[in-house]
Design a protein around this motif. Sequence first.
Motif, PDB file in Angstrom:
ATOM      1  N   PHE A  96       0.844  -1.188   0.000  1.00  0.00           N
ATOM      2  CA  PHE A  96       0.000   0.000   0.000  1.00  0.00           C
ATOM      3  C   PHE A  96       0.884   1.245   0.000  1.00  0.00           C
ATOM      4  CE2 PHE A  96      -4.237  -1.690   0.669  1.00  0.00           C
ATOM      5  CZ  PHE A  96      -3.976  -2.954   1.160  1.00  0.00           C
ATOM      6  N   ALA A  97       0.452   2.254  -0.738  1.00  0.00           N
ATOM      7  CA  ALA A  97       1.160   3.535  -0.770  1.00  0.00           C
ATOM      8  C   ALA A  97       0.144   4.659  -0.656  1.00  0.00           C
ATOM      9  CB  ALA A  97       1.964   3.684  -2.060  1.00  0.00           C
ATOM     10  N   TRP A  98       0.412   5.600   0.249  1.00  0.00           N
ATOM     11  CA  TRP A  98      -0.461   6.764   0.391  1.00  0.00           C
ATOM     12  C   TRP A  98      -0.014   7.858  -0.568  1.00  0.00           C
ATOM     13  CZ3 TRP A  98       0.673  11.797   2.388  1.00  0.00           C
ATOM     14  CH2 TRP A  98      -0.462  12.622   2.522  1.00  0.00           C
ATOM     15  N   VAL A  99      -0.981   8.449  -1.259  1.00  0.00           N
ATOM     16  CA  VAL A  99      -0.703   9.579  -2.150  1.00  0.00           C
ATOM     17  C   VAL A  99      -1.621  10.729  -1.753  1.00  0.00           C
ATOM     18  CG1 VAL A  99       0.034   8.137  -4.083  1.00  0.00           C
ATOM     19  CG2 VAL A  99      -2.365   8.773  -3.890  1.00  0.00           C
ATOM     20  N   ARG A 100      -1.156  11.940  -1.924  1.00  0.00           N
ATOM     21  CA  ARG A 100      -1.986  13.110  -1.640  1.00  0.00           C
ATOM     22  C   ARG A 100      -3.060  13.235  -2.714  1.00  0.00           C
ATOM     23  NH1 ARG A 100       0.021  16.340   2.341  1.00  0.00           N
ATOM     24  NH2 ARG A 100       2.219  16.076   2.877  1.00  0.00           N
ATOM     25  N   GLY A 101      -4.299  13.354  -2.272  1.00  0.00           N
ATOM     26  CA  GLY A 101      -5.395  13.480  -3.217  1.00  0.00           C
ATOM     27  C   GLY A 101      -5.457  14.859  -3.852  1.00  0.00           C
ATOM     28  N   HIS A 102      -5.970  14.893  -5.069  1.00  0.00           N
ATOM     29  CA  HIS A 102      -6.208  16.154  -5.789  1.00  0.00           C
ATOM     30  C   HIS A 102      -4.921  16.956  -5.970  1.00  0.00           C
ATOM     31  CE1 HIS A 102     -10.367  15.084  -5.085  1.00  0.00           C
ATOM     32  NE2 HIS A 102     -10.145  15.090  -3.784  1.00  0.00           N
ATOM     33  N   ARG A 103      -3.838  16.248  -6.228  1.00  0.00           N
ATOM     34  CA  ARG A 103      -2.549  16.912  -6.452  1.00  0.00           C
ATOM     35  C   ARG A 103      -1.998  16.604  -7.842  1.00  0.00           C
ATOM     36  NH1 ARG A 103       0.137  19.098  -2.004  1.00  0.00           N
ATOM     37  NH2 ARG A 103      -1.461  19.790  -0.518  1.00  0.00           N
ATOM     38  N   GLY A 104      -2.864  16.214  -8.756  1.00  0.00           N
ATOM     39  CA  GLY A 104      -2.447  16.036 -10.137  1.00  0.00           C
ATOM     40  C   GLY A 104      -2.013  14.640 -10.520  1.00  0.00           C
ATOM     41  N   ASP A 105      -2.067  13.676  -9.584  1.00  0.00           N
ATOM     42  CA  ASP A 105      -1.769  12.295  -9.942  1.00  0.00           C
ATOM     43  C   ASP A 105      -2.911  11.785 -10.824  1.00  0.00           C
ATOM     44  OD1 ASP A 105      -2.048   9.346  -9.738  1.00  0.00           O
ATOM     45  OD2 ASP A 105      -0.295   9.504  -8.424  1.00  0.00           O
ATOM     46  N   ARG A 106      -2.621  11.484 -12.079  1.00  0.00           N
ATOM     47  CA  ARG A 106      -3.710  11.219 -13.029  1.00  0.00           C
ATOM     48  C   ARG A 106      -4.496   9.961 -12.700  1.00  0.00           C
ATOM     49  NH1 ARG A 106      -2.549   8.230 -17.957  1.00  0.00           N
ATOM     50  NH2 ARG A 106      -0.477   7.277 -17.933  1.00  0.00           N
ATOM     51  N   PHE A 107      -3.862   8.968 -12.098  1.00  0.00           N
ATOM     52  CA  PHE A 107      -4.595   7.748 -11.750  1.00  0.00           C
ATOM     53  C   PHE A 107      -5.449   7.959 -10.505  1.00  0.00           C
ATOM     54  CE2 PHE A 107      -0.883   6.263 -14.169  1.00  0.00           C
ATOM     55  CZ  PHE A 107      -1.543   5.630 -15.207  1.00  0.00           C
ATOM     56  N   ASN A 108      -4.942   8.720  -9.550  1.00  0.00           N
ATOM     57  CA  ASN A 108      -5.748   9.081  -8.391  1.00  0.00           C
ATOM     58  C   ASN A 108      -6.943   9.926  -8.816  1.00  0.00           C
ATOM     59  OD1 ASN A 108      -6.125  11.510  -6.169  1.00  0.00           O
ATOM     60  ND2 ASN A 108      -5.961   9.498  -5.214  1.00  0.00           N
ATOM     61  N   GLU A 109      -6.698  10.855  -9.724  1.00  0.00           N
ATOM     62  CA  GLU A 109      -7.784  11.706 -10.222  1.00  0.00           C
ATOM     63  C   GLU A 109      -8.815  10.884 -10.998  1.00  0.00           C
ATOM     64  OE1 GLU A 109      -8.225  14.745  -9.464  1.00  0.00           O
ATOM     65  OE2 GLU A 109      -6.280  15.472  -8.760  1.00  0.00           O
ATOM     66  N   ARG A 110      -8.332   9.880 -11.748  1.00  0.00           N
ATOM     67  CA  ARG A 110      -9.251   9.044 -12.507  1.00  0.00           C
ATOM     68  C   ARG A 110     -10.128   8.216 -11.577  1.00  0.00           C
ATOM     69  NH1 ARG A 110     -12.786   8.420 -16.336  1.00  0.00           N
ATOM     70  NH2 ARG A 110     -12.696   6.456 -17.489  1.00  0.00           N
ATOM     71  N   ALA A 111      -9.515   7.633 -10.540  1.00  0.00           N
ATOM     72  CA  ALA A 111     -10.296   6.853  -9.576  1.00  0.00           C
ATOM     73  C   ALA A 111     -11.310   7.745  -8.869  1.00  0.00           C
ATOM     74  CB  ALA A 111      -9.362   6.187  -8.574  1.00  0.00           C
ATOM     75  N   ASP A 112     -10.910   8.955  -8.515  1.00  0.00           N
ATOM     76  CA  ASP A 112     -11.821   9.900  -7.871  1.00  0.00           C
ATOM     77  C   ASP A 112     -12.996  10.230  -8.792  1.00  0.00           C
ATOM     78  OD1 ASP A 112     -12.356  12.110  -5.775  1.00  0.00           O
ATOM     79  OD2 ASP A 112     -12.212  13.248  -7.635  1.00  0.00           O
ATOM     80  N   GLU A 113     -12.703  10.451 -10.064  1.00  0.00           N
ATOM     81  CA  GLU A 113     -13.760  10.766 -11.023  1.00  0.00           C
ATOM     82  C   GLU A 113     -14.742   9.612 -11.160  1.00  0.00           C
ATOM     83  OE1 GLU A 113     -14.084  12.049 -15.751  1.00  0.00           O
ATOM     84  OE2 GLU A 113     -12.356  10.913 -15.037  1.00  0.00           O
ATOM     85  N   LEU A 114     -14.221   8.394 -11.297  1.00  0.00           N
ATOM     86  CA  LEU A 114     -15.080   7.227 -11.462  1.00  0.00           C
ATOM     87  C   LEU A 114     -15.935   6.974 -10.223  1.00  0.00           C
ATOM     88  CD1 LEU A 114     -12.517   4.836 -13.167  1.00  0.00           C
ATOM     89  CD2 LEU A 114     -14.553   5.816 -14.256  1.00  0.00           C
ATOM     90  N   ALA A 115     -15.339   7.148  -9.043  1.00  0.00           N
ATOM     91  CA  ALA A 115     -16.095   6.949  -7.802  1.00  0.00           C
ATOM     92  C   ALA A 115     -17.220   7.968  -7.688  1.00  0.00           C
ATOM     93  CB  ALA A 115     -15.160   7.044  -6.597  1.00  0.00           C
ATOM     94  N   GLY A 116     -16.953   9.217  -8.068  1.00  0.00           N
ATOM     95  CA  GLY A 116     -17.981  10.244  -8.031  1.00  0.00           C
ATOM     96  C   GLY A 116     -19.124   9.957  -8.986  1.00  0.00           C
ATOM     97  N   ILE A 117     -18.783   9.505 -10.185  1.00  0.00           N
ATOM     98  CA  ILE A 117     -19.823   9.143 -11.161  1.00  0.00           C
ATOM     99  C   ILE A 117     -20.682   8.004 -10.624  1.00  0.00           C
ATOM    100  CG2 ILE A 117     -20.212   8.100 -13.431  1.00  0.00           C
ATOM    101  CD1 ILE A 117     -17.688   9.623 -14.385  1.00  0.00           C
ATOM    102  N   ALA A 118     -20.028   6.993 -10.051  1.00  0.00           N
ATOM    103  CA  ALA A 118     -20.766   5.839  -9.526  1.00  0.00           C
ATOM    104  C   ALA A 118     -21.688   6.245  -8.381  1.00  0.00           C
ATOM    105  CB  ALA A 118     -19.779   4.766  -9.062  1.00  0.00           C
ATOM    106  N   ALA A 119     -21.224   7.144  -7.514  1.00  0.00           N
ATOM    107  CA  ALA A 119     -22.069   7.608  -6.407  1.00  0.00           C
ATOM    108  C   ALA A 119     -23.295   8.346  -6.931  1.00  0.00           C
ATOM    109  CB  ALA A 119     -21.257   8.511  -5.477  1.00  0.00           C
ATOM    110  N   ARG A 120     -23.103   9.191  -7.928  1.00  0.00           N
ATOM    111  CA  ARG A 120     -24.239   9.933  -8.483  1.00  0.00           C
ATOM    112  C   ARG A 120     -25.221   8.989  -9.175  1.00  0.00           C
ATOM    113  NH1 ARG A 120     -19.896  13.430  -9.342  1.00  0.00           N
ATOM    114  NH2 ARG A 120     -19.589  12.785 -11.509  1.00  0.00           N
ATOM    115  N   GLU A 121     -24.706   7.967  -9.859  1.00  0.00           N
ATOM    116  CA  GLU A 121     -25.593   6.997 -10.496  1.00  0.00           C
ATOM    117  C   GLU A 121     -26.372   6.202  -9.451  1.00  0.00           C
ATOM    118  OE1 GLU A 121     -23.235   4.665 -13.155  1.00  0.00           O
ATOM    119  OE2 GLU A 121     -23.376   6.148 -14.768  1.00  0.00           O
ATOM    120  N   ALA A 122     -25.705   5.870  -8.347  1.00  0.00           N
ATOM    121  CA  ALA A 122     -26.392   5.152  -7.272  1.00  0.00           C
ATOM    122  C   ALA A 122     -27.497   6.009  -6.674  1.00  0.00           C
ATOM    123  CB  ALA A 122     -25.393   4.734  -6.196  1.00  0.00           C
ATOM    124  N   ARG A 123     -27.228   7.296  -6.505  1.00  0.00           N
ATOM    125  CA  ARG A 123     -28.241   8.212  -5.967  1.00  0.00           C
ATOM    126  C   ARG A 123     -29.453   8.274  -6.878  1.00  0.00           C
ATOM    127  NH1 ARG A 123     -26.243  14.208  -5.638  1.00  0.00           N
ATOM    128  NH2 ARG A 123     -26.322  13.863  -7.895  1.00  0.00           N
TER     129      ARG A 123
END
Length: 208
Positions: free
Chosen positions: A115-142
Motif C-alpha cells: 500500500f502507498a499513500w498519495v496526496r489526493g487532488h494533487r495532479g496524480d492522473r490515476f488518483n484523479e481518474r479513480a476519484d472521477e469514477l467513484a464520483g460518477i458511480a455515487a451519483r448513479e447510485a443516488r
Amino acid sequence: MITVSTDGSCLRNPGGAIGWAWANHDGTHASGGAASGTNQIAELTAVLEAIHAHPGDEPLRIEADSQYAIKCSSEWVHGWKRKGWRTASGGPVQNLALIQAIDRAIAERPGPVAFAWVRGHRGDRFNERADELAGIAAREAREGRASSAQSSVPANAVGGAGRAQEPTVASAARPEPARTTAGTAARAVRATPAPERSEPAVVVDTLF
C-alpha cells in the motif's frame, strides 16, 4: 508489479449515496456504488474490489489517498485480530465485515500486496481518474441506476449510519462471470490465480 489507484466517494456522509473505483495504471478500471453508506465504506470497498480484481502471484501495489483505508488494511488490522476484533479500548471495530474481507483477500492472494499513500487532488492522473469514477458511480447510485453484475461487498459491511447496499457499476474492462456475495454487485479485471500463500505479505509506503 501491478499498480492500481483506488478511491471512494460519499455524497453525504454518513448515509448518502456512495461510489468506489479502482484504476489500474495499465488503463483498465472498474467502479460501482450503493444508495447509502459512508466515506469509509466506499474507500474500503475500493481496496477490496481492487484486490479481488487482481489475483495471481504478481506483486500488487495499491495507491490511495485514504490513510484510513490503508491503515485498516495493513496496520491496525493486526492488533484488532490479536484482540479478538476489538479496538484498543475494547470497543467494536467499525466496518468490521469489510476489513475482515480485505484481510482474507490479502491472505488468499498468492502475490504480495503493498500500500502507498498519495496526496489526493494533487495532479496524480490515476488518483484523479479513480476519484472521477467513484464520483460518477455515487451519483448513479443516488439516481437509482443499477447494474446486473455482482460485487464482493459483504452484506454486513456496516459503518457509522450507513450500510453498503446494492452497487451500480460504472465501467469495467474485460469482465469475467460475476461472483455473488450478499446480493451486491461489481465487475473487475481478473488474471489467472496462482496457488494460495499461507501468510499475507503487506508493505506500506508513502508517496508525496
